[in-house]
Design a protein around this motif. Structure first.
Motif, PDB file in Angstrom:
ATOM      1  N   ASP A 139      10.990   0.027  -8.143  1.00  0.00           N
ATOM      2  CA  ASP A 139      10.702   1.329  -7.548  1.00  0.00           C
ATOM      3  C   ASP A 139       9.452   1.881  -8.225  1.00  0.00           C
ATOM      4  N   GLY A 140       8.312   1.803  -7.534  1.00  0.00           N
ATOM      5  CA  GLY A 140       7.039   2.245  -8.093  1.00  0.00           C
ATOM      6  C   GLY A 140       6.736   3.715  -7.860  1.00  0.00           C
ATOM      7  N   PRO A 196      -1.231   3.543  -9.483  1.00  0.00           N
ATOM      8  CA  PRO A 196      -1.542   2.331  -8.728  1.00  0.00           C
ATOM      9  C   PRO A 196      -2.067   1.239  -9.664  1.00  0.00           C
ATOM     10  N   GLY A 197      -1.919   0.010  -9.225  1.00  0.00           N
ATOM     11  CA  GLY A 197      -2.436  -1.112  -9.996  1.00  0.00           C
ATOM     12  C   GLY A 197      -1.428  -2.238 -10.111  1.00  0.00           C
ATOM     13  N   PHE A 219       0.212  -2.437  -6.602  1.00  0.00           N
ATOM     14  CA  PHE A 219       0.322  -1.271  -5.727  1.00  0.00           C
ATOM     15  C   PHE A 219      -1.094  -0.743  -5.494  1.00  0.00           C
ATOM     16  N   ALA A 220      -1.495  -0.680  -4.235  1.00  0.00           N
ATOM     17  CA  ALA A 220      -2.814  -0.145  -3.877  1.00  0.00           C
ATOM     18  C   ALA A 220      -2.611   1.121  -3.067  1.00  0.00           C
ATOM     19  N   GLU A 221      -3.286   2.189  -3.450  1.00  0.00           N
ATOM     20  CA  GLU A 221      -3.142   3.468  -2.733  1.00  0.00           C
ATOM     21  C   GLU A 221      -3.609   3.320  -1.303  1.00  0.00           C
ATOM     22  N   LYS A 222      -2.971   4.088  -0.409  1.00  0.00           N
ATOM     23  CA  LYS A 222      -3.403   4.122   0.986  1.00  0.00           C
ATOM     24  C   LYS A 222      -4.771   4.779   1.074  1.00  0.00           C
ATOM     25  N   LYS A 223      -5.595   4.256   1.942  1.00  0.00           N
ATOM     26  CA  LYS A 223      -6.938   4.853   2.130  1.00  0.00           C
ATOM     27  C   LYS A 223      -6.985   5.633   3.400  1.00  0.00           C
ATOM     28  N   SER A 232       0.779  -1.234   0.000  1.00  0.00           N
ATOM     29  CA  SER A 232       0.000   0.000   0.000  1.00  0.00           C
ATOM     30  C   SER A 232       0.812   1.287   0.000  1.00  0.00           C
ATOM     31  N   GLU A 233       2.095   1.207  -0.116  1.00  0.00           N
ATOM     32  CA  GLU A 233       2.880   2.428  -0.157  1.00  0.00           C
ATOM     33  C   GLU A 233       3.682   2.478  -1.442  1.00  0.00           C
ATOM     34  N   LYS A 234       3.873   3.701  -1.936  1.00  0.00           N
ATOM     35  CA  LYS A 234       4.759   3.861  -3.097  1.00  0.00           C
ATOM     36  C   LYS A 234       6.173   3.789  -2.563  1.00  0.00           C
ATOM     37  N   ASP A 235       6.666   2.600  -2.532  1.00  0.00           N
ATOM     38  CA  ASP A 235       7.983   2.355  -1.978  1.00  0.00           C
ATOM     39  C   ASP A 235       8.690   1.331  -2.862  1.00  0.00           C
TER      40      ASP A 235
END
Length: 136
Positions: A100-101, A106-107, A132-136, A47-50
């Motif tokens: 590295d996303g 996301p997706g 990759f799923a965005e944080k809610k 859930s994080e762009k990491d």
């Protein structure tokens, strides 16, 4: 005399038709790579762009050193650290693949790294995937 001349001429012609034998070149020995992990890895959903990373571990089961000529990732978002030196027979080493996303949508993603080497399977691909799923 004529009776012996014809068979003698025939044998001479037959002998001239045979090709000289040449030594057969033996193919160069190739390294044999056995992966201790799969050649494909699923990071699952995160859930994080990491950055996420995975080590593809292998062993050289061949009789000659394993030499990696080059590794080509399918995208600039993938980095690969790999041995830049010959891997000795019996030695264990790895390909460290980093995705590295950051800055991407996301997706679901699928990426690969093509490895060129002196192994029996001289070109093969390592594959990573995940969502990759965005944080809610």
């Amino acid at each position: 005399m004529k009776k012996y001349l014809f068979p003698l001429a025939f044998l001479c012609l037959a002998a001239c038709q045979q090709k000289a034998s040449r030594p057969v070149a033996k193919p160069a020995p190739r390294a044999t790579i056995v992966f201790l992990t799969e050649k494909s890895h699923d990071f699952g959903t995160y859930s994080e762009k990491d950055t996420v990373a995975f080590d593809f571990v292998f062993r050289n089961d061949g009789t000659v050193p394993y030499v990696i000529n080059r590794v080509e990732p399918s995208c600039g978002c993938v980095r690969v650290n790999y041995p830049k030196y010959p891997v000795a027979p019996g030695a264990v080493d790895s390909f460290h693949v980093v995705y590295d996303g950051n800055g991407f949508m996301p997706g679901f993603f699928v990426k690969r790294c093509d490895v060129y080497s002196n192994a029996e399977d001289s070109v093969f691909s390592l594959r990573i995937q995940g969502t990759f799923a965005e944080k809610k």
